[in-house]
Design a protein around this motif. Structure first.
Motif, PDB file in Angstrom:
ATOM      1  N   GLU A 134       0.836  -1.203   0.000  1.00  8.23           N
ATOM      2  CA  GLU A 134       0.000   0.000   0.000  1.00  8.23           C
ATOM      3  C   GLU A 134       0.870   1.251   0.000  1.00  8.23           C
ATOM      4  OE1 GLU A 134      -3.493   2.247   0.121  1.00  8.23           O
ATOM      5  OE2 GLU A 134      -3.405   0.081   0.058  1.00  8.23           O
ATOM      6  N   CYS A 135       0.670   2.108  -0.988  1.00 12.68           N
ATOM      7  CA  CYS A 135       1.334   3.404  -1.060  1.00 12.68           C
ATOM      8  C   CYS A 135       0.329   4.451  -0.582  1.00 12.68           C
ATOM      9  CB  CYS A 135       1.772   3.702  -2.495  1.00 12.68           C
ATOM     10  SG  CYS A 135       2.480   5.352  -2.714  1.00 12.68           S
ATOM     11  N   PRO A 136       0.702   5.325   0.361  1.00 12.52           N
ATOM     12  CA  PRO A 136      -0.256   6.328   0.847  1.00 12.52           C
ATOM     13  C   PRO A 136      -0.657   7.339  -0.233  1.00 12.52           C
ATOM     14  CG  PRO A 136       1.899   6.662   1.843  1.00 12.52           C
ATOM     15  CD  PRO A 136       1.969   5.391   1.058  1.00 12.52           C
ATOM     16  N   GLU A 137       0.143   7.510  -1.250  1.00 14.82           N
ATOM     17  CA  GLU A 137      -0.158   8.454  -2.337  1.00 14.82           C
ATOM     18  C   GLU A 137      -0.945   7.801  -3.479  1.00 14.82           C
ATOM     19  OE1 GLU A 137       0.762  11.764  -2.502  1.00 14.82           O
ATOM     20  OE2 GLU A 137       1.472  11.560  -0.442  1.00 14.82           O
ATOM     21  N   CYS A 138      -0.566   6.557  -3.855  1.00 12.29           N
ATOM     22  CA  CYS A 138      -1.070   5.933  -5.085  1.00 12.29           C
ATOM     23  C   CYS A 138      -2.001   4.749  -4.864  1.00 12.29           C
ATOM     24  CB  CYS A 138       0.115   5.450  -5.921  1.00 12.29           C
ATOM     25  SG  CYS A 138       1.352   6.710  -6.234  1.00 12.29           S
ATOM     26  N   GLY A 139      -2.151   4.257  -3.639  1.00 11.62           N
ATOM     27  CA  GLY A 139      -2.931   3.054  -3.378  1.00 11.62           C
ATOM     28  C   GLY A 139      -2.032   1.827  -3.462  1.00 11.62           C
ATOM     29  N   VAL A 140      -2.614   0.670  -3.716  1.00 14.88           N
ATOM     30  CA  VAL A 140      -1.828  -0.568  -3.799  1.00 14.88           C
ATOM     31  C   VAL A 140      -1.034  -0.563  -5.108  1.00 14.88           C
ATOM     32  CG1 VAL A 140      -1.923  -3.081  -3.904  1.00 14.88           C
ATOM     33  CG2 VAL A 140      -3.464  -1.852  -2.386  1.00 14.88           C
ATOM     34  N   LYS A 141       0.261  -0.747  -4.986  1.00 18.76           N
ATOM     35  CA  LYS A 141       1.169  -0.709  -6.136  1.00 18.76           C
ATOM     36  C   LYS A 141       2.184  -1.833  -6.027  1.00 18.76           C
ATOM     37  CE  LYS A 141       0.163   2.927  -8.583  1.00 18.76           C
ATOM     38  NZ  LYS A 141      -0.053   2.888  -9.991  1.00 18.76           N
ATOM     39  N   THR A 142       2.856  -2.100  -7.128  1.00 20.61           N
ATOM     40  CA  THR A 142       3.995  -3.007  -7.126  1.00 20.61           C
ATOM     41  C   THR A 142       5.233  -2.174  -6.836  1.00 20.61           C
ATOM     42  OG1 THR A 142       2.966  -4.467  -8.744  1.00 20.61           O
ATOM     43  CG2 THR A 142       5.342  -4.655  -8.478  1.00 20.61           C
ATOM     44  N   PHE A 143       5.832  -2.384  -5.661  1.00 18.34           N
ATOM     45  CA  PHE A 143       7.046  -1.684  -5.267  1.00 18.34           C
ATOM     46  C   PHE A 143       8.243  -2.443  -5.803  1.00 18.34           C
ATOM     47  CE2 PHE A 143       4.174   0.465  -2.652  1.00 18.34           C
ATOM     48  CZ  PHE A 143       4.802   1.517  -2.008  1.00 18.34           C
ATOM     49  N   TYR A 144       9.319  -1.717  -6.056  1.00 19.70           N
ATOM     50  CA  TYR A 144      10.540  -2.325  -6.579  1.00 19.70           C
ATOM     51  C   TYR A 144      11.669  -2.186  -5.576  1.00 19.70           C
ATOM     52  CZ  TYR A 144       7.966  -2.594 -10.858  1.00 19.70           C
ATOM     53  OH  TYR A 144       7.007  -2.919 -11.778  1.00 19.70           O
ATOM     54  N   ARG A 145      12.479  -3.229  -5.476  1.00 16.90           N
ATOM     55  CA  ARG A 145      13.621  -3.249  -4.572  1.00 16.90           C
ATOM     56  C   ARG A 145      14.646  -2.227  -5.055  1.00 16.90           C
ATOM     57  NH1 ARG A 145      16.627  -7.823  -1.707  1.00 16.90           N
ATOM     58  NH2 ARG A 145      14.721  -8.958  -2.138  1.00 16.90           N
ATOM     59  N   ALA A 146      14.976  -1.267  -4.199  1.00 14.02           N
ATOM     60  CA  ALA A 146      15.949  -0.238  -4.550  1.00 14.02           C
ATOM     61  C   ALA A 146      17.341  -0.604  -4.062  1.00 14.02           C
ATOM     62  CB  ALA A 146      15.530   1.105  -3.962  1.00 14.02           C
ATOM     63  N   ALA A 147      17.423  -1.278  -2.902  1.00 18.63           N
ATOM     64  CA  ALA A 147      18.719  -1.656  -2.330  1.00 18.63           C
ATOM     65  C   ALA A 147      18.489  -2.698  -1.246  1.00 18.63           C
ATOM     66  CB  ALA A 147      19.404  -0.434  -1.729  1.00 18.63           C
ATOM     67  N   SER A 148      19.532  -3.435  -0.928  1.00 17.77           N
ATOM     68  CA  SER A 148      19.462  -4.386   0.185  1.00 17.77           C
ATOM     69  C   SER A 148      20.858  -4.622   0.738  1.00 17.77           C
ATOM     70  CB  SER A 148      18.830  -5.711  -0.249  1.00 17.77           C
ATOM     71  OG  SER A 148      19.658  -6.377  -1.159  1.00 17.77           O
ATOM     72  N   THR A 149      20.887  -4.999   2.007  1.00 17.69           N
ATOM     73  CA  THR A 149      22.142  -5.325   2.675  1.00 17.69           C
ATOM     74  C   THR A 149      21.839  -6.282   3.824  1.00 17.69           C
ATOM     75  OG1 THR A 149      24.150  -4.387   3.641  1.00 17.69           O
ATOM     76  CG2 THR A 149      22.088  -3.394   4.313  1.00 17.69           C
ATOM     77  N   SER A 150      22.830  -7.033   4.239  1.00 14.71           N
ATOM     78  CA  SER A 150      22.665  -7.969   5.357  1.00 14.71           C
ATOM     79  C   SER A 150      23.086  -7.303   6.657  1.00 14.71           C
ATOM     80  CB  SER A 150      23.501  -9.225   5.143  1.00 14.71           C
ATOM     81  OG  SER A 150      23.008  -9.956   4.063  1.00 14.71           O
ATOM     82  N   LEU A 151      22.243  -7.450   7.678  1.00 14.05           N
ATOM     83  CA  LEU A 151      22.517  -6.945   9.012  1.00 14.05           C
ATOM     84  C   LEU A 151      22.446  -8.108   9.989  1.00 14.05           C
ATOM     85  CD1 LEU A 151      20.117  -3.859   9.002  1.00 14.05           C
ATOM     86  CD2 LEU A 151      22.562  -3.833   8.576  1.00 14.05           C
ATOM     87  N   HIS A 152      22.879  -7.878  11.217  1.00 15.15           N
ATOM     88  CA  HIS A 152      22.769  -8.940  12.217  1.00 15.15           C
ATOM     89  C   HIS A 152      21.302  -9.224  12.576  1.00 15.15           C
ATOM     90  CE1 HIS A 152      22.731  -5.320  14.700  1.00 15.15           C
ATOM     91  NE2 HIS A 152      22.135  -6.034  15.637  1.00 15.15           N
ATOM     92  N   LEU A 153      20.394  -8.294  12.268  1.00 14.52           N
ATOM     93  CA  LEU A 153      18.960  -8.484  12.520  1.00 14.52           C
ATOM     94  C   LEU A 153      18.252  -9.206  11.387  1.00 14.52           C
ATOM     95  CD1 LEU A 153      18.184  -4.907  13.860  1.00 14.52           C
ATOM     96  CD2 LEU A 153      18.471  -6.994  15.206  1.00 14.52           C
ATOM     97  N   GLY A 154      18.891  -9.298  10.232  1.00 20.12           N
ATOM     98  CA  GLY A 154      18.291  -9.887   9.042  1.00 20.12           C
ATOM     99  C   GLY A 154      18.615  -9.028   7.835  1.00 20.12           C
TER     100      GLY A 154
END
Length: 53
Positions: free
Chosen positions: A8-28
């Motif tokens: 859910e996007c507060p501006e556009c409603g339900v949308k397909t979001f795209y992964r912009a970045a990721s990294t591994s942390l000790h939390l996950g």
């Protein structure tokens, strides 16, 4: 690893979001998701995401 996420996007409603970045942390894995139609984005670490805040 999923590159897309229905969310859910507060501006556009339900949308397909795209992964912009990721990294591994000790939390996950930390993943940044962004709406393709506006500047809204949120961060997800494991099952917790910043959009619920």
């Amino acid at each position: 690893m999923a590159q897309e996420l229905e969310h859910e996007c507060p501006e556009c409603g339900v949308k397909t979001f795209y992964r912009a970045a990721s990294t591994s942390l000790h939390l996950g894995e930390k993943i940044k998701w962004h709406c393709p139609d506006c500047d809204y984005g949120f961060v997800q670490i494991g099952e917790i995401d910043s959009s619920a805040a």
